[in-house]
Design a protein around this motif. Structure first.
Motif, PDB file in Angstrom:
ATOM      1  N   LEU A  92     -31.309   6.520  21.950  1.00 60.05           N
ATOM      2  CA  LEU A  92     -30.359   5.632  21.283  1.00 60.05           C
ATOM      3  C   LEU A  92     -29.230   6.384  20.579  1.00 60.05           C
ATOM      4  N   THR A  93     -29.341   7.706  20.473  1.00 59.75           N
ATOM      5  CA  THR A  93     -28.282   8.495  19.854  1.00 59.75           C
ATOM      6  C   THR A  93     -27.274   9.008  20.885  1.00 59.75           C
ATOM      7  N   ILE A  94     -27.513   8.706  22.150  1.00 63.30           N
ATOM      8  CA  ILE A  94     -26.660   9.197  23.234  1.00 63.30           C
ATOM      9  C   ILE A  94     -25.677   8.095  23.638  1.00 63.30           C
ATOM     10  N   GLY A  95     -24.400   8.425  23.613  1.00 57.97           N
ATOM     11  CA  GLY A  95     -23.392   7.476  24.085  1.00 57.97           C
ATOM     12  C   GLY A  95     -23.397   7.417  25.608  1.00 57.97           C
ATOM     13  N   PHE A  96     -22.805   6.383  26.165  1.00 57.13           N
ATOM     14  CA  PHE A  96     -22.837   6.207  27.611  1.00 57.13           C
ATOM     15  C   PHE A  96     -22.119   7.322  28.362  1.00 57.13           C
ATOM     16  N   THR A  97     -21.062   7.884  27.790  1.00 58.00           N
ATOM     17  CA  THR A  97     -20.362   8.985  28.452  1.00 58.00           C
ATOM     18  C   THR A  97     -21.280  10.198  28.572  1.00 58.00           C
ATOM     19  N   ASP A  98     -21.987  10.522  27.497  1.00 58.00           N
ATOM     20  CA  ASP A  98     -22.927  11.648  27.512  1.00 58.00           C
ATOM     21  C   ASP A  98     -24.114  11.339  28.419  1.00 58.00           C
ATOM     22  N   LEU A  99     -24.594  10.115  28.399  1.00 52.82           N
ATOM     23  CA  LEU A  99     -25.715   9.734  29.252  1.00 52.82           C
ATOM     24  C   LEU A  99     -25.330   9.891  30.718  1.00 52.82           C
ATOM     25  N   GLN A 100     -24.152   9.426  31.071  1.00 54.06           N
ATOM     26  CA  GLN A 100     -23.682   9.552  32.449  1.00 54.06           C
ATOM     27  C   GLN A 100     -23.622  11.025  32.861  1.00 54.06           C
ATOM     28  N   LYS A 101     -23.133  11.869  31.983  1.00 53.29           N
ATOM     29  CA  LYS A 101     -23.049  13.305  32.258  1.00 53.29           C
ATOM     30  C   LYS A 101     -24.438  13.902  32.458  1.00 53.29           C
ATOM     31  N   ARG A 102     -25.377  13.547  31.595  1.00 53.88           N
ATOM     32  CA  ARG A 102     -26.734  14.083  31.701  1.00 53.88           C
ATOM     33  C   ARG A 102     -27.402  13.651  32.999  1.00 53.88           C
ATOM     34  N   VAL A 103     -27.189  12.404  33.404  1.00 56.44           N
ATOM     35  CA  VAL A 103     -27.773  11.920  34.661  1.00 56.44           C
ATOM     36  C   VAL A 103     -27.192  12.697  35.840  1.00 56.44           C
TER      37      VAL A 103
END
Length: 64
Positions: free
Chosen positions: A23-34
């Motif tokens: 829940l601390t990860i924004g969607f931009t960072d989540l997309q990058k991590r994926v």
């Protein structure tokens, strides 16, 4: 993995980032991590807010 493999992506994210609160990860960072997951093989920009939210919620369930 494809963007729609939300459960598999969530499991891989949990394995790679076990101490991260999803829940601390924004969607931009989540997309990058994926996109950086070794087994991810889909269009880099093929996600949308709904897919990212589903991944985030599945990751949260995995972290419990």
């Amino acid at each position: 993995m494809k963007w729609t493999d939300t459960q598999r992506i969530a499991e891989a994210l949990y394995d790679k980032f076990p101490d991260t609160d999803p829940l601390t990860i924004g969607f931009t960072d989540l997309q990058k991590r994926v996109r950086e997951l070794e087994s991810f093989d889909d269009q880099p920009n093929g996600s949308n807010e709904g897919i990212l939210e589903a991944i985030q919620m599945a990751w949260m369930d995995e972290a419990k």
